[in-house]
Design an enzyme around this catalytic site. Structure first.
Site, PDB file in Angstrom:
ATOM      1  N   SER A  12      15.580  20.824 -16.707  1.00  0.00           N
ATOM      2  CA  SER A  12      14.422  21.649 -17.027  1.00  0.00           C
ATOM      3  C   SER A  12      14.892  22.884 -17.784  1.00  0.00           C
ATOM      4  O   SER A  12      15.974  23.415 -17.513  1.00  0.00           O
ATOM      5  CB  SER A  12      13.725  22.062 -15.727  1.00  0.00           C
ATOM      6  OG  SER A  12      12.971  23.243 -15.925  1.00  0.00           O
ATOM      7  N   GLU A  53      10.253   7.613 -16.916  1.00  0.00           N
ATOM      8  CA  GLU A  53       8.884   8.039 -17.247  1.00  0.00           C
ATOM      9  C   GLU A  53       8.479   7.582 -18.639  1.00  0.00           C
ATOM     10  O   GLU A  53       7.329   7.190 -18.882  1.00  0.00           O
ATOM     11  CB  GLU A  53       8.781   9.567 -17.138  1.00  0.00           C
ATOM     12  CG  GLU A  53       8.865  10.038 -15.694  1.00  0.00           C
ATOM     13  CD  GLU A  53       9.057  11.544 -15.575  1.00  0.00           C
ATOM     14  OE1 GLU A  53       8.575  12.116 -14.610  1.00  0.00           O
ATOM     15  OE2 GLU A  53       9.715  12.148 -16.443  1.00  0.00           O
ATOM     16  N   HIS A  74       0.824  -1.225   0.000  1.00  0.00           N
ATOM     17  CA  HIS A  74       0.000   0.000   0.000  1.00  0.00           C
ATOM     18  C   HIS A  74       0.851   1.265   0.000  1.00  0.00           C
ATOM     19  O   HIS A  74       0.407   2.310   0.484  1.00  0.00           O
ATOM     20  CB  HIS A  74      -0.943   0.037   1.215  1.00  0.00           C
ATOM     21  CG  HIS A  74      -1.698  -1.234   1.457  1.00  0.00           C
ATOM     22  ND1 HIS A  74      -2.953  -1.485   0.944  1.00  0.00           N
ATOM     23  CD2 HIS A  74      -1.348  -2.358   2.137  1.00  0.00           C
ATOM     24  CE1 HIS A  74      -3.355  -2.691   1.313  1.00  0.00           C
ATOM     25  NE2 HIS A  74      -2.392  -3.247   2.037  1.00  0.00           N
ATOM     26  N   LYS A  98      16.747  21.136 -11.595  1.00  0.00           N
ATOM     27  CA  LYS A  98      16.054  19.871 -11.830  1.00  0.00           C
ATOM     28  C   LYS A  98      16.926  18.801 -12.475  1.00  0.00           C
ATOM     29  O   LYS A  98      17.765  19.078 -13.319  1.00  0.00           O
ATOM     30  CB  LYS A  98      14.819  20.101 -12.724  1.00  0.00           C
ATOM     31  CG  LYS A  98      13.686  20.874 -12.066  1.00  0.00           C
ATOM     32  CD  LYS A  98      13.101  20.187 -10.840  1.00  0.00           C
ATOM     33  CE  LYS A  98      12.270  18.980 -11.154  1.00  0.00           C
ATOM     34  NZ  LYS A  98      11.053  19.254 -11.910  1.00  0.00           N
TER      35      LYS A  98
END
Ligand code: ARG
Length: 460
Positions: free
Chosen positions: A276, A289, A155, A282
């Site tokens: 970024s 992804e 969970h 970043k």
């Protein structure tokens, strides 16, 4: 050039030709189409349709066409309906009238089945090799931090501590099943359809077993109508590819989390991350992804063919031409994602202190304590209650497991013996899980060795 036309008073409309043509995508099959046709020429010779000299001439012409096909000019101005038609046109341009014999007793329905089978077979071999590479990388990653302790989650809440190699071996097993699934799909792909004709079986006495040997198929298909109707073999591949992508996507999700500032376990390599355009600080996990993103795309490929096949009357229908793009795309995405995942694993560095701290500050040892009580005679349900109250008390007083001592534990509940205090450290409780398949340190060393041995056996 058309492979049909005699029956038509008028040619196809421009719209229909544009709508139905498949050359722009099925040209990917050209090498297999040519290899298949060479084997078929030999079968024609065996059946007495071609002389040895004619066969030789065709086979040589096919070789030349294959060579020529790598040049950009090869497809220039080609308006052929599909790759099979193109190859026969090229053959005719080279050998003239002799080319008219190559399609004797053969249908494009079986030819397309043959070409796609050969193509998928090669892609399965490629994807399997990439899976084995990734599994090797997981083992190497495990060996870099053999003793690191991380919280395991259910969970997405800290559940029980496990060894980092144990976590990585869970992925090893998933990818091992993917290799098996691809292997099983390969067995159903690896059958020779030639000899099936359009749907009723060829009218010429080809030695199908000989053609199968020629093209390295394990056996021949058993029913000509089935061959003409069947795309199960492509669905088997797409299903296996989808499950592999599912594993890659979940793996990517884990590592996106574990490399976030919030977790801070993993530092991803600069080479697999991007920055970024606006925020200078970043370092984004784009590689992971995209693995996750491409998974959805492969599911789409599977769904697309799955739905296309539903409700088609037997046997061949032109709808089935829609099999190729999803199959090509899925194979391309799967191989790309496997290669990328390996690049991420090879360059990631674990910072073991972060997951160790996460394990220490939470109650991942609670189960170990409850089981110790149960081993000492306290019925498990009562043990569970005692430790549950201990956790509640800790939450209230803001203490961590390590803040408890043998004395304070015994004071909290007389069932606790002094030795049980050792279990307040995650590394101790793990030693009670030496069961095969568990995270006990010796069990994990054995599992790593077994996995490495299995991998090298598979590579052979
Ligand atoms: N381009 C076709 C396909 O991919 C080849 C088979 C054509 N057969 C036919 N009966 N039109 O399915």
């Amino acid at each position: 050039m058309k492979l049909w036309g005699g029956r038509f008073a008028e040619g196809p409309s421009e719209v229909f030709e544009r709508f139905s043509g498949s050359l722009h995508f099925d040209r990917k099959l050209i090498e297999h189409d040519i290899r298949g046709s060479q084997a078929f020429a030999r079968a024609l010779e065996g059946a007495g349709i071609l002389t040895a000299a004619e066969c030789e001439k065709l086979v040589a012409a096919f070789d030349a066409i294959l060579q020529e096909s790598s040049e950009a000019a090869f497809y220039e101005g080609a308006t052929d309906e599909d790759v099979h038609t193109l190859v026969i046109r090229k053959l005719k341009e080279r050998v003239g009238a002799l080319a008219d014999k190559i399609h004797t007793g053969r249908s494009r329905n079986e030819q397309v089945s043959l070409d796609v089978r050969l193509w998928i077979r090669a892609e399965i071999d490629k994807a399997s090799a990439l899976l084995l590479d990734l599994m090797q990388s997981l083992i190497s990653c495990a060996r870099r931090n053999p003793d690191a302790i991380v919280p395991g989650y259910t969970h997405l809440r800290r559940a029980q501590a496990v060894l980092w190699p144990h976590y990585l071996l869970a992925w090893f097993e998933m990818f091992a099943r993917d290799v098996e699934r691809l292997h099983q799909a390969r067995a159903r792909v690896n059958l020779l359809p030639l000899g099936s004709g359009a749907l009723a079986g060829s009218g010429f006495p080809f030695d199908r077993e000989a053609i199968a040997r020629d093209l390295a198929f394990a056996a021949i298909t058993r029913n000509s109508m089935d061959v003409s109707a069947d795309r199960d073999f492509a669905l088997d591949f797409l299903c296996a590819a989808s499950i592999a992508m599912l594993h890659l996507s979940r793996f990517a999700e884990d590592w996106i989390l574990y490399s976030s500032e919030e977790f801070g376990w993993l530092e991803l390599g600069d080479g697999v991350t991007s920055g970024s355009s606006l925020m200078p600080q970043k370092k984004n996990p784009d590689s992971l992804e995209l693995i996750r993103g491409k998974c959805g795309r492969v599911f789409g490929d599977f769904t697309s063919l799955f739905v296309t096949m539903k409700g088609l009357p037997s046997t061949y229908n032109r709808d089935m031409q829609e099999d190729k793009e999803p199959v090509f795309d899925a194979a391309h995405q799967l191989c790309g994602a496997l290669e990328m995942a390996r690049g991420v694993v090879d360059t990631a560095r674990l910072n073991p202190s972060r997951p160790a701290a996460a394990a220490d500050e939470s109650w991942v040892v609670a189960t170990d304590l409850a089981e110790a009580l149960a081993r000492n005679g306290t019925p498990f349900h009562q043990a569970h209650q005692i430790v549950g109250r201990l956790v509640l008390e800790s939450m209230r007083s803001g203490t961590k497991p390590a803040d408890w001592t043998p004395e304070s534990l015994a004071k909290f509940a007389p069932e606790f013996t002094p030795e049980m205090a050792g279990l307040l450290h995650a590394a101790e409780g793990m030693k009670t899980r030496e069961i095969p398949g568990g995270t006990g340190p010796r069990a994990v060393v054995a599992a790593l060795d077994e996995a490495a041995a299995r991998l090298s056996a598979w590579r052979k």
